[in-house]
Scaffold this motif. Structure first.
Motif, PDB file in Angstrom:
ATOM      1  N   ALA A   1      -2.137 -14.791 -53.924  1.00 38.41           N
ATOM      2  CA  ALA A   1      -2.836 -13.725 -54.643  1.00 38.41           C
ATOM      3  C   ALA A   1      -4.242 -14.173 -55.043  1.00 38.41           C
ATOM      4  N   HIS A   2      -4.353 -15.380 -55.579  1.00 44.04           N
ATOM      5  CA  HIS A   2      -5.669 -15.898 -55.970  1.00 44.04           C
ATOM      6  C   HIS A   2      -6.581 -16.069 -54.761  1.00 44.04           C
ATOM      7  N   LYS A   3      -6.029 -16.592 -53.665  1.00 44.90           N
ATOM      8  CA  LYS A   3      -6.828 -16.802 -52.452  1.00 44.90           C
ATOM      9  C   LYS A   3      -7.360 -15.470 -51.924  1.00 44.90           C
ATOM     10  N   ILE A   4      -6.490 -14.480 -51.816  1.00 38.62           N
ATOM     11  CA  ILE A   4      -6.897 -13.168 -51.312  1.00 38.62           C
ATOM     12  C   ILE A   4      -7.915 -12.534 -52.247  1.00 38.62           C
TER      13      ILE A   4
ATOM     14  N   LEU B   1      -8.152 -10.875 -61.964  1.00 38.26           N
ATOM     15  CA  LEU B   1      -6.775 -11.173 -61.584  1.00 38.26           C
ATOM     16  C   LEU B   1      -6.137 -12.002 -62.689  1.00 38.26           C
ATOM     17  N   GLU B   2      -5.135 -11.402 -63.345  1.00 36.01           N
ATOM     18  CA  GLU B   2      -4.479 -12.093 -64.450  1.00 36.01           C
ATOM     19  C   GLU B   2      -3.068 -11.557 -64.642  1.00 36.01           C
ATOM     20  N   LYS B   3      -2.278 -12.303 -65.424  1.00 34.61           N
ATOM     21  CA  LYS B   3      -0.917 -11.861 -65.729  1.00 34.61           C
ATOM     22  C   LYS B   3      -0.983 -10.616 -66.607  1.00 34.61           C
TER      23      LYS B   3
ATOM     24  N   ALA C   1       3.424  -8.863 -63.698  1.00 32.76           N
ATOM     25  CA  ALA C   1       2.792  -9.147 -62.408  1.00 32.76           C
ATOM     26  C   ALA C   1       1.457  -9.840 -62.639  1.00 32.76           C
ATOM     27  N   LEU C   2       0.988 -10.497 -61.615  1.00 33.76           N
ATOM     28  CA  LEU C   2      -0.375 -10.993 -61.549  1.00 33.76           C
ATOM     29  C   LEU C   2      -1.130  -9.901 -60.814  1.00 33.76           C
TER      30      LEU C   2
END
Length: 140
Positions: free
Chosen positions: A94-97, A111-113, A118-119
């Motif tokens: 998710a972080h990479k994308i 992008l966070e919880k 969900a993230l």
């Protein structure tokens, strides 16, 4: 059940956009067709002949497709009416994308919880396409 795939229209930069998406998601181009190779396009403007008539990129179990808008069709306009939603298989993915798509674009929600487990984050990429990136901690 029918399958839905995404088809994006661009104003002459489809090839750049899809090379970018391929660098983000990996996968292979299923097909790349240019107007110059299609019957009936001989009368098009010379500048439009090298543009992308149709491209398809395999992304996981889906296909992302696109085209360049040419005269006499009206130009593509981008707005907030549609977002592409990506479900990652891990936090790392998710972080990479998210970070890759955000490069040169605009992050609208970091992008966070989230409170729903969900993230999640939202952004508009450098080509004007809206994305939602999600990783569910619990499968629904």
């Amino acid at each position: 059940m029918a399958t839905i795939h995404t088809y994006l229209n661009f104003n002459g930069n489809t090839e750049a956009a899809f090379n970018f998406y391929k660098s983000v998601f990996g996968g292979d181009f299923i097909i790349i067709q240019r107007f110059k190779d299609a019957p009936g396009c001989e009368g098009m403007k010379t500048d439009d002949l090298d543009k992308i008539m149709h491209v398809a990129l395999s992304v996981g179990g889906s296909i992302l497709m696109g085209t360049d808008i040419t005269d006499p069709m009206p130009p593509a306009t981008y707005g907030t009416g549609i977002s592409l939603s990506i479900d990652a298989h891990s936090e790392e993915e998710a972080h990479k994308i998210f970070n890759s798509l955000a490069e040169g674009g605009l992050t609208t929600m970091v992008l966070e919880k989230t409170f729903w487990g969900a993230l999640f984050g939202m952004l508009t990429d450098k080509f004007g396409i809206h994305w939602m990136v999600n990783y569910d901690y619990k499968e629904i």
